[in-house]
Write an enzyme that holds these catalytic residues in place. Structure first.
Site, PDB file in Angstrom:
ATOM      1  N   GLU A  63       1.072  -1.030  -0.289  1.00  0.00           N
ATOM      2  CA  GLU A  63      -0.400  -0.087   0.152  1.00  0.00           C
ATOM      3  C   GLU A  63       0.733   1.388   0.087  1.00  0.00           C
ATOM      4  OE1 GLU A  63      -3.585   0.278  -0.243  1.00  0.00           O
ATOM      5  OE2 GLU A  63      -3.892  -1.613   0.184  1.00  0.00           O
ATOM      6  N   GLU A  79      -1.786   9.498  -0.006  1.00  0.00           N
ATOM      7  CA  GLU A  79      -1.899   9.053  -1.503  1.00  0.00           C
ATOM      8  C   GLU A  79      -1.155   9.879  -2.183  1.00  0.00           C
ATOM      9  OE1 GLU A  79      -6.005   8.107  -4.333  1.00  0.00           O
ATOM     10  OE2 GLU A  79      -5.531   8.221  -2.395  1.00  0.00           O
ATOM     11  N   ASN A 117     -14.522   6.036   6.758  1.00  0.00           N
ATOM     12  CA  ASN A 117     -13.491   5.477   7.482  1.00  0.00           C
ATOM     13  C   ASN A 117     -12.793   5.856   8.994  1.00  0.00           C
ATOM     14  OD1 ASN A 117     -13.786   2.363   6.213  1.00  0.00           O
ATOM     15  ND2 ASN A 117     -12.797   3.217   4.718  1.00  0.00           N
TER      16      ASN A 117
END
Length: 237
Positions: free
Chosen positions: A90, A99, A137
């Site tokens: 990831e 990200e 989340n």
């Protein structure tokens, strides 16, 4: 009762009172050390960002004491390897904290949630070892950890222990697109492939992106070898 007997009785009571805490203290077991040493961690992630500290991870593990601490020594090491293999995939080897594709940032706000996106439309992009994303989340992870991540999602990229905690929250409590948590997949013998399904299976499994799946499996194979345990079956999803 004579004075001598009274004094003797008092001594017995005092002795029992003093001795009792010692017995209770000795019954408390020390927490088990992480099955991955700091030297092994550094070997797994030679180019890691200094943000991702080993101490940050071991501190975060206090929130989920069952992680890499359930079952046999082999199972514990397999779970640790599985978690770190997915984390490595990831984050490009624990290099990236956030990200990289900023064009995606505004997409992670689900306005249908009653609490909305108080930190801003583009505030809930992927962060941390498992790239936590979406306002719901951040809300759920923050509620579970006792941290207001909905209003301050930047904590996940600024505090190493918080960042690791969000990854462990997902690993230990969330099934994602799968049918079980990654933790349960490993400790109950379902295999590494089920951890992939729970993290990103809707995009990668069932032939969705075999290259991404292979990357995760390669990481897991390398890390289990480093820890001296077999991979187990069901590596793919």
């Amino acid at each position: 009762m004579s004075l001598r007997r009274i004094v003797a009785a008092v001594i017995v009571v005092l002795a029992a009172t003093v001795a009792a805490p010692t017995v209770a203290t000795s019954a408390v077991a020390a927490p088990a050390p992480f099955v991955v040493s700091e030297a092994q961690f550094n070997q797994m992630f030679p180019n890691r960002n200094p943000f991702y500290t080993y101490s940050g991870l071991t501190t975060a593990m206090d929130a989920y004491p069952g992680f890499a601490n359930t079952g046999s020594d082999e199972v514990r090491k397999q779970e640790a390897a599985a978690f770190l293999a997915n984390v490595s995939h990831e984050t490009g080897g624990l290099v990236h904290i956030v990200e990289q594709n900023e064009a995606n940032y505004p997409h992670y706000c689900d306005w249908s949630q009653p609490y909305g996106c108080p930190a801003g439309q583009a505030a809930y992009y992927g962060r941390g070892p498992i790239q936590l994303s979406w306002n719901f989340n951040y809300k759920a992870a923050g509620d579970a950890l006792g941290i207001d991540l909905l209003n301050n999602p930047w904590l996940v990229q600024n505090d190493s222990a918080v960042s690791w905690k969000t990854a462990l929250w997902y690993w230990n409590t969330q099934s994602g697109p799968g049918t079980m948590t990654p933790h349960n997949a490993m400790v109950n013998g379902h295999g590494f492939g089920e951890t992939i399904r729970s993290i990103n299976g809707s995009l990668e499994c069932n032939g969705g992106n075999p290259g991404q799946v292979q990357s995760r499996v390669d990481n897991y194979t390398r890390f289990t070898q480093l820890l001296g345990v077999p991979t187990g079956g069901n590596l793919y999803c």
